[in-house]
Design a protein around this motif. Structure first.
Motif, short mmCIF file in Angstrom:
data_model
loop_
_atom_site.label_atom_id
_atom_site.label_comp_id
_atom_site.label_asym_id
_atom_site.label_seq_id
_atom_site.Cartn_x
_atom_site.Cartn_y
_atom_site.Cartn_z
N ILE A 10 47.53 28.50 29.74
CA ILE A 10 46.52 28.02 28.77
C ILE A 10 45.28 27.44 29.45
CG2 ILE A 10 46.09 26.35 26.90
CD1 ILE A 10 48.99 26.83 25.99
N PRO A 11 45.45 26.49 30.39
CA PRO A 11 44.23 25.95 31.02
C PRO A 11 43.50 26.97 31.87
CG PRO A 11 46.19 25.06 32.06
CD PRO A 11 46.65 25.79 30.85
N LEU A 12 44.22 28.02 32.30
CA LEU A 12 43.61 29.04 33.16
C LEU A 12 42.47 29.76 32.44
CD1 LEU A 12 44.45 29.69 36.04
CD2 LEU A 12 45.62 31.71 35.20
N MET A 13 42.55 29.82 31.09
CA MET A 13 41.49 30.50 30.33
C MET A 13 40.16 29.77 30.43
SD MET A 13 43.49 31.80 26.96
CE MET A 13 44.96 30.83 27.07
N VAL A 14 40.21 28.50 30.82
CA VAL A 14 38.97 27.75 31.02
C VAL A 14 38.69 27.60 32.52
CG1 VAL A 14 37.82 25.53 30.61
CG2 VAL A 14 39.34 26.49 28.87
N ILE A 15 39.73 27.29 33.26
CA ILE A 15 39.53 26.98 34.68
C ILE A 15 39.13 28.23 35.48
CG2 ILE A 15 40.72 26.20 36.77
CD1 ILE A 15 42.38 24.38 34.85
N PHE A 16 39.77 29.35 35.19
CA PHE A 16 39.45 30.55 35.98
C PHE A 16 37.99 30.99 35.82
CE2 PHE A 16 39.05 35.11 36.54
CZ PHE A 16 39.43 35.20 37.87
N PRO A 17 37.46 31.10 34.57
CA PRO A 17 36.03 31.46 34.46
C PRO A 17 35.12 30.42 35.11
CG PRO A 17 37.09 31.64 32.32
CD PRO A 17 38.09 31.05 33.24
N LEU A 18 35.52 29.13 35.05
CA LEU A 18 34.69 28.10 35.69
C LEU A 18 34.64 28.30 37.21
CD1 LEU A 18 35.56 24.71 33.92
CD2 LEU A 18 33.37 25.88 33.95
N ILE A 19 35.81 28.53 37.80
CA ILE A 19 35.85 28.76 39.26
C ILE A 19 35.09 30.04 39.61
CG2 ILE A 19 37.41 29.29 41.20
CD1 ILE A 19 39.45 27.42 39.84
N SER A 20 35.28 31.07 38.76
CA SER A 20 34.58 32.34 39.01
C SER A 20 33.06 32.16 38.94
CB SER A 20 35.00 33.38 37.98
OG SER A 20 36.35 33.68 38.13
N ALA A 21 32.62 31.29 38.01
CA ALA A 21 31.18 31.03 37.90
C ALA A 21 30.65 30.44 39.20
CB ALA A 21 30.92 30.08 36.73
N ILE A 22 31.41 29.50 39.77
CA ILE A 22 30.98 28.88 41.04
C ILE A 22 30.97 29.92 42.16
CG2 ILE A 22 31.57 27.12 42.76
CD1 ILE A 22 32.89 25.56 40.37
N LEU A 23 32.06 30.70 42.22
CA LEU A 23 32.17 31.70 43.29
C LEU A 23 31.07 32.76 43.20
CD1 LEU A 23 36.04 32.23 43.48
CD2 LEU A 23 34.59 30.96 45.06
N LEU A 24 30.81 33.24 41.98
CA LEU A 24 29.78 34.28 41.81
C LEU A 24 28.40 33.75 42.19
CD1 LEU A 24 31.08 35.87 38.52
CD2 LEU A 24 30.60 37.14 40.61
N ASN A 25 28.19 32.47 41.91
CA ASN A 25 26.93 31.85 42.32
C ASN A 25 26.80 31.88 43.84
OD1 ASN A 25 24.65 30.71 41.29
ND2 ASN A 25 25.74 29.07 40.24
N LEU A 26 27.90 31.56 44.52
CA LEU A 26 27.87 31.53 45.99
C LEU A 26 27.73 32.94 46.57
CD1 LEU A 26 30.70 28.89 46.61
CD2 LEU A 26 28.25 28.56 46.90
N MET A 27 28.27 33.91 45.82
CA MET A 27 28.24 35.31 46.32
C MET A 27 26.89 35.98 46.08
SD MET A 27 31.81 36.64 44.78
CE MET A 27 33.38 35.90 45.15
N HIS A 28 26.01 35.33 45.34
CA HIS A 28 24.74 35.96 44.96
C HIS A 28 24.01 36.51 46.19
CE1 HIS A 28 21.21 36.77 42.59
NE2 HIS A 28 20.47 36.14 43.50
N GLY A 29 23.60 37.77 46.10
CA GLY A 29 22.92 38.42 47.23
C GLY A 29 23.83 39.40 47.95
N LYS A 30 25.14 39.17 47.86
CA LYS A 30 26.10 40.12 48.49
C LYS A 30 26.54 41.08 47.39
CE LYS A 30 27.54 36.61 51.71
NZ LYS A 30 27.90 35.22 51.48
N ASP A 31 25.80 42.16 47.26
CA ASP A 31 25.90 43.04 46.11
C ASP A 31 27.32 43.59 45.88
OD1 ASP A 31 24.19 44.09 44.03
OD2 ASP A 31 24.78 46.03 44.83
N LYS A 32 27.90 44.15 46.93
CA LYS A 32 29.22 44.79 46.76
C LYS A 32 30.28 43.77 46.39
CE LYS A 32 28.62 48.84 49.67
NZ LYS A 32 28.88 49.45 50.97
#
Lengths: 493, 101
Positions: free
Chosen positions: A6-28
């Motif tokens: 249940i909490p994963l439905m909130v926590i996972f997208p939140l963590i993914s948001a942080i990670l995708l922000n950090l990955m910005h610029g690395k296209d693949k």
């Protein structure tokens, strides 16, 4: 099947948001992680079992006399509830968001990690709003959602996007402050934030002017989050400034939040007839003004934006009736309309991607070039207009039935008028895009709306049509669940 | 009939490219909307008040139609118009919630 999901439905997208922000610029890396993350977001609500999740695992404790809390038991932990309705809403959100992410990944040469990050943030926020049984937690995620939505629209670029996002944030600030002040008044009066505890504390206290002020303030917040009058122009501006695939996601999020907040309002203050009267009156106004404004538009995106707003009014009418039938029909229509409007937005997204415009004066004659798209769009128009055997027919019919059962037949007539106007507006859009003689160079010479749609778009459209037909032919599994939610709201959670 | 078309064409120019047919459809719906809302609000009130308000509505139609131009102007994306209506509605909502009506 694990309630720990249940909490994963909130926590996972939140963590993914942080990670995708950090990955910005690395296209693949952004592409690969974006697809993987959406798969997880889609799968988790399917496998999560129904139940409650207490953050921090704090138990229910005996009352704290020094805090003057009147209840014998108090929930200390932030609580998330997950049942069929939450599952349906979170999955619907995930499905539409998946299309938005995949369309960005497949159409853009350079994928923006920040853009995907904001989509993830909005998914986390809406999922939390749907599941939270804590009114302050709900408020926090409403604010996160507002900021994420504005950021997504800004990311599209262009002056209209900036203006729309700025206005959205300004009025979001007003609405957010209104909700927070309402919550503060309730917290100050009763000392609890858990919605079930608040419900128990409120019984017999609906004449307290502090509580009534809180009701008014939270209702104003609900109007903004739902895009109802007087905030309808703000929402429609956001939808029309966003790319149509993102507009599909935004309007889905709006309908989901509309239902989630309305359930909280009805659970807490459902017995207060002035509140339901305000909800009903402003929803009726939104339905008619939204439909009228849709008909007057000269751009397909703006036409759909106002149609989406007017349909939110229709959902509000069902819920605002405050009866079992009305609430159930309203919730059911929110799900149906989110699917149907997404279908229409995606057809327009395809036109926008190819023609780079959705202005009627620059479109026309696309039936010859894109007959499949025209066919799917006409189905979408029939669905939104409430034509059988599609899903929106089932819910619109029930809303009209609910107005009559509630003793307001004139509202039923207004719903029918609004639906007719919606149909006329959408048919106008279809005519000017597909049937009207092509007179402009841009449509004839440079733009090729090929018959073959991109795979992602095509598959999404087919899935949405199947969903509309499926729910239309077999509505009871969904409607029964919506009805049981309505029963719980009125009889007791 | 030609005169009516020209009249509406002139009026709808302010809407910026909206077709006469669209404007007329919207106008008719608005003409149906206002009396229905009046009925919904006044069904419980006595007949005299209802008749007086119905007559006032007819006068409003005669002198104010077409409504659609005014509705369209009040529903633009302008910040100031939105802020005006938000302020008005916030006041009305609080008034109703606190038992004013």
């Amino acid at each position: 099947m694990n309630s720990e999901l249940i909490p994963l439905m909130v926590i996972f997208p939140l963590i993914s948001a942080i990670l995708l922000n950090l990955m910005h610029g690395k296209d693949k890396v952004v592409r690969a992680y974006g697809i993987l993350a959406m798969l997880v977001v889609l799968v988790v609500p399917i496998f999560a079992s129904y139940g409650n999740h207490l953050f921090g695992a704090h138990p229910v404790v005996d009352t704290l006399p020094q805090l003057k809390i009147s209840l014998s038991e108090v929930n200390l932990a932030i609580e998330y509830n997950f049942a069929f309705l939450q599952k349906a809403l979170v999955f619907l959100l995930a499905a539409i968001a998946t299309f938005a992410v995949l369309s960005h990944i497949s159409n853009e040469k350079k994928v923006s990690g920040v853009y995907l990050s904001m989509i993830m943030l909005s998914i986390a926020a809406v999922s939390a709003v749907v599941m939270a049984n804590d009114i302050f937690n709900m408020f926090v995620f409403l604010e996160i959602m507002t900021i994420a939505q504005a950021a997504i629209v800004i990311a599209v670029g262009g002056v209209s996007g900036y203006k729309a996002a700025f206005k959205y944030l300004v009025f979001g600030g007003v609405a957010g402050a209104s909700i927070l002040l309402g919550i503060a008044l309730l917290l100050g009066t009763f000392g609890v934030l858990n919605i079930s505890d608040l419900h128990n504390s409120l019984s017999g206290n609906m004449t307290n002017p502090i509580v009534l002020t809180a009701v008014g303030l939270i209702v104003i917040g609900w109007l903004f989050e739902s895009g109802l009058f007087p905030f309808h122009t703000i929402k429609s501006n956001m939808y029309s400034a966003a790319k149509p695939d993102i507009a599909a996601l935004l309007q889905t999020q709006t309908k989901i939040v509309l239902v989630a907040l309305a359930i909280v309002l009805l659970r807490l203050f459902g017995g207060y007839s002035n509140m339901t009267a305000v909800m009903l009156g402003l929803s009726v106004g939104t339905l008619i003004i939204g439909s009228v404004m849709a008909l007057l538009q000269t751009d397909f995106r703006r036409l759909l934006a106002f149609t989406a707003v007017s349909q939110a009014g229709l959902v509000g009418i069902g819920i605002g009736l405050g009866t079992r039938l009305g609430i159930a029909a309203g919730i059911f229509h929110a799900i149906n309309d989110a699917i149907a409007m997404s279908l229409l937005f995606i057809t327009v997204y395809f036109i926008y991607e190819r023609a780079k415009t959705t202005e009627f004066k620059r479109l026309g004659g696309l039936l010859v070039q894109a007959p499949k798209l025209a066919f799917i769009q006409i189905i979408g128009i029939l669905i939104v207009s409430g034509v059988p055997p599609f899903n929106a027919y089932q819910s619109e019919f029930r809303i009209i039935d609910a107005t009559i059962q509630a003793g307001h037949p004139e509202l039923g007539v207004l719903v029918i008028l609004g639906t007719i106007l919606t149909f006329v507006a959408l048919m106008k859009g279809f005519y000017l895009t597909f049937l009207k003689e092509n007179t402009t160079k841009i449509a004839l010479g440079k733009v090729h709306i090929y018959n073959g749609l991109p795979t992602v778009t095509y598959v999404t459209l087919i899935i949405l049509v199947i969903a509309c037909v499926g729910i239309g032919l077999f509505p009871m599994p969904f409607y029964d669940r919506a009805y049981s939610v309505a029963l719980k709201i009125l009889v007791g959670w | 009939m030609d005169n009516l078309y020209d009249y509406l064409h002139e009026k709808f120019k302010a809407l910026g490219g909206t077709q006469i047919g669209s404007g007329l459809s919207a106008e008719f719906i608005l003409l149906a909307f206002f009396p229905l809302v009046l009925i919904a609000l006044l069904r419980g009130v006595n007949d005299t008040i209802a008749i007086v308000l119905a007559l006032l509505f007819i006068v409003a139609v005669v002198f104010s139609a077409p409504f659609v131009v005014k509705v369209s102007k009040e529903n633009t994306d302008h910040y100031n118009i939105a802020a005006f209506y938000v302020a008005i509605v916030m006041g009305i909502v609080m008034f109703i919630m606190l038992g004013g009506i």
